[in-house]
Design a protein around this motif. Structure first.
Motif: not given
Length: 646
Positions: A553-560, A563
């Motif tokens: 979720w964190t990477n999704w929201r950060g457009e990563r 990764d």
């Protein structure tokens, strides 16, 4: 219907009033509310407090010793909690007691950063404590509470003081070595042939040392003597121990404790006998009324009942294996044929005389998977046929032996494929994205069959990588249906467990852990966790502090989002296909049950390259126990009214 409910309530009330019980129910004012401060109801700390306390009832009963501690949050918002019951408690009684105690602390200690409460009833004794400081292993002698009975001991009891003191000294030594002791000791009255009994319970929290337990109990006995010598029973509580004695049994602690024979007074028998007759008649009335209500619902449940009658295990003669046949096929369950072992017991590879390879699950005598789970799996798998479900070939019953015989699936289970380093270092077909996508899609097909396409509507309730087996072509097969539940009708899609919540933390949906509520969306949540694990190549509990869902979720929201992809996947992959699977995984683990998709939608999304997927919302919250485990437990926006028992 309202008249029927009133009638039932009146019967139950009359029944309860006919039974004389001697119980100390510690009132709400006896709760120890400490560390008073002002914090916002919607603050992170209070959310953590509500979440952690709601997590206790299901987790304490999952422990063999009915003792559980955990913590949640970071820095100033971190909270520690502990829950326990006496060892002789029944699972449901313990869970209900911890639930009642936790709710009481929330209600009566609304602005306190620390609180504890010993709650006793006719059936059990439990203890709940929470604090902003780590109190595990640190003995606290204060605050203490002394609650003596008002009645004095009769003077006709011979040598009461000597017998009482000897008993307490013996009890303290025994309880401090085992953290719990319950004992019955006889007293003789000079005025009659009646023999009275002293019932005593002592218990310490098992996180402190034996020496600290001894000190806590000795101080409590001394406090009682200084305060209440000569009284007919009483209670002393501290944050780490409890001591109580009475002239009657309590807490359900003496069910298995041998007691000397006791003569009954004839006048007592004359009073009790009519009371029991009245109580029995009222009980019959209640039972009759319950049967009346059930008959009204009979029509809606005929299909389910007929299904179970049709699937009676005794009628499945064609699936029965002789024990000697399975024993020979596995070389007498030799270690060289052992494929692995889980909580249920070991699994062995075997070969029948006709050359067919089999896998044999041998249920351990003391495993969590008992008679009901064994029968459940046989009954369900005998009628389920799908390429993505493991095929049950038969079963064997002999004495205490319980064997399940399956088709042999050669490539072990999904957890070995995506988690073990040896498998991940093998840059062959196993590490390819195309194989992983095929697994993701076919697990979804298997779940869809269970939910919508089979004659029986089923919720699996224990979907996880170790229960996904892989055949020669790496096609997944869902296994282990011991905890699966049937829908009662075609339009029923949810239920609530009336027994202990069972499953594997990390894959259990938060509403199931906190409230015992299960539905098709329970399996959807588990599927979403597996999808993200397959993509990441990591177990749900490896990312701190919040698990694989929050990592994604964190990477999704950060457009990563990409990764998170497992580094051993080396071939060129479709960026759109990978992003689609991450999106689907996050949609399945959303904290909102209503926003999670059904498996039919998941299949359509996986097959389509043009459909626009919904935007996922926040994943479910995670609790970390002090043992290092990470588990999804409940929604972030919990209110007190949502804290329902299992």
């Amino acid at each position: 219907m309202r008249k029927n409910k009133s009638f039932l309530f009146s019967i139950i009330l009359c029944f309860l009033l006919t039974i004389k019980t001697s119980v100390i129910l510690v009132s709400t004012q006896d709760q120890q509310c400490l560390g008073q401060t002002s914090f916002n109801t919607y603050s992170t700390f209070n959310k953590n407090r509500l979440l952690l306390l709601s997590y206790l009832p299901s987790n304490v009963t999952a422990q063999n010793n009915f003792f559980y501690n955990a913590s949640l949050g970071q820095d100033r918002d971190r909270i520690y909690a502990l829950a326990m019951c006496i060892p002789s408690t029944k699972t449901n009684d313990c869970s209900n007691c911890v639930k009642t105690t936790s709710d009481g602390l929330i209600k009566n200690c609304p602005n306190n950063t620390e609180a504890f409460h010993w709650l006793g009833s006719q059936n059990t004794l439990c203890f709940v404590r929470y604090s902003t400081r780590s109190f595990i292993g640190s003995p606290d002698m204060d605050p203490r509470q002394i609650l003596p009975n008002a009645t004095d001991v009769r003077s006709s009891i011979t040598d009461f003081e000597g017998i009482w003191q000897d008993l307490m000294l013996r009890m303290v030594d025994s309880a401090s070595s085992k953290y719990y002791e319950a004992e019955i000791t006889p007293l003789t009255s000079t005025s009659s042939v009646d023999t009275m009994m002293i019932y005593t319970v002592m218990q310490c929290t098992s996180d402190i040392s034996n020496a600290d337990c001894n000190t806590c109990l000795r101080n409590s006995v001394g406090d009682y003597q200084n305060c209440c010598r000569g009284k007919q029973g009483g209670l002393v509580t501290r944050p780490n121990c409890i001591f109580r004695w009475e002239f009657y049994p309590f807490y359900g602690a003496f069910r298995n404790t041998p007691s000397p024979a006791k003569k009954e007074d004839s006048s007592t028998v004359k009073i009790v006998a009519p009371t029991l007759v009245v109580a029995f008649l009222l009980l019959l009335a209640v039972v009759g009324y319950v049967f009346y209500l059930r008959r009204r619902k009979k029509k809606n449940k005929d299909v389910l009942r007929e299904t179970y009658q049709e699937l009676d295990i005794d009628a499945l003669s064609s699936l029965k294996f002789e024990f000697r046949v399975v024993q020979a096929a596995t070389s007498d369950f030799s270690e060289k044929n052992k494929l692995g072992e889980g909580g249920f017991g070991p699994v062995y590879k075997g070969k029948l005389q006709n050359g067919q390879e089999i896998a044999v699950k041998r249920l351990a005598l003391r495993s969590g998977q008992g008679e009901e789970e064994f029968k459940n799996e046989v009954l369900l798998l005998s009628k389920l046929q799908h390429r993505n479900l493991v095929k049950l070939l038969g079963f064997c019953l002999k004495g205490e032996e319980r064997l399940l015989i399956y088709e042999f699936v050669p490539n072990s289970s999904l957890d070995h494929f995506i988690f073990e380093e040896v498998a991940k270092q093998d840059h062959t077909l196993k590490a390819s994205w195309s194989t992983r996508f095929n697994i993701i899609e076919n697990i979804a097909r298997g779940i869809l069959y269970l939910h919508e396409d089979s004659r029986l509507k089923i919720i699996h309730r224990d979907l996880k990588p170790s229960n996904i087996l892989l055949d020669y072509q790496m096609n997944p097969k869902i296994s282990d249906f011991g905890m699966a539940r049937l829908f009662e009708s075609d339009d029923q899609t949810q239920g609530i467990t009336t027994s202990r919540v069972m499953g594997t933390y990390g894959y259990m949906a938060p509403e199931y852990i906190a409230q015992g509520r299960f539905s098709v969306k329970t399996d959807v949540y588990s599927y979403g966790v597996m999808v993200l694990e397959i993509i990441c190549g990591q177990k749900n509990n490896t990312f701190q502090p919040s698990g694989v869902a929050f990592h994604a979720w964190t990477n999704w929201r950060g457009e990563r989002a990409l990764d998170i992809v497992d580094s051993v996947i080396t071939e060129n992959i479709s960026r759109n296909e990978m992003m689609k699977c991450i999106n689907i995984g996050l949609l399945c683990v959303q904290e909102s049950v209503k926003r999670r998709p059904n498996m039919n939608s998941v299949i359509k999304w996986l097959k389509s390259n043009s459909v626009t997927l919904p935007v996922p919302s926040t994943p479910a919250y995670v609790v970390h126990s002090d043992s290092g485990e990470a588990s999804h437990v409940s929604q972030v926006n919990v209110s007190i009214t949502e804290l329902e028992p299992r």
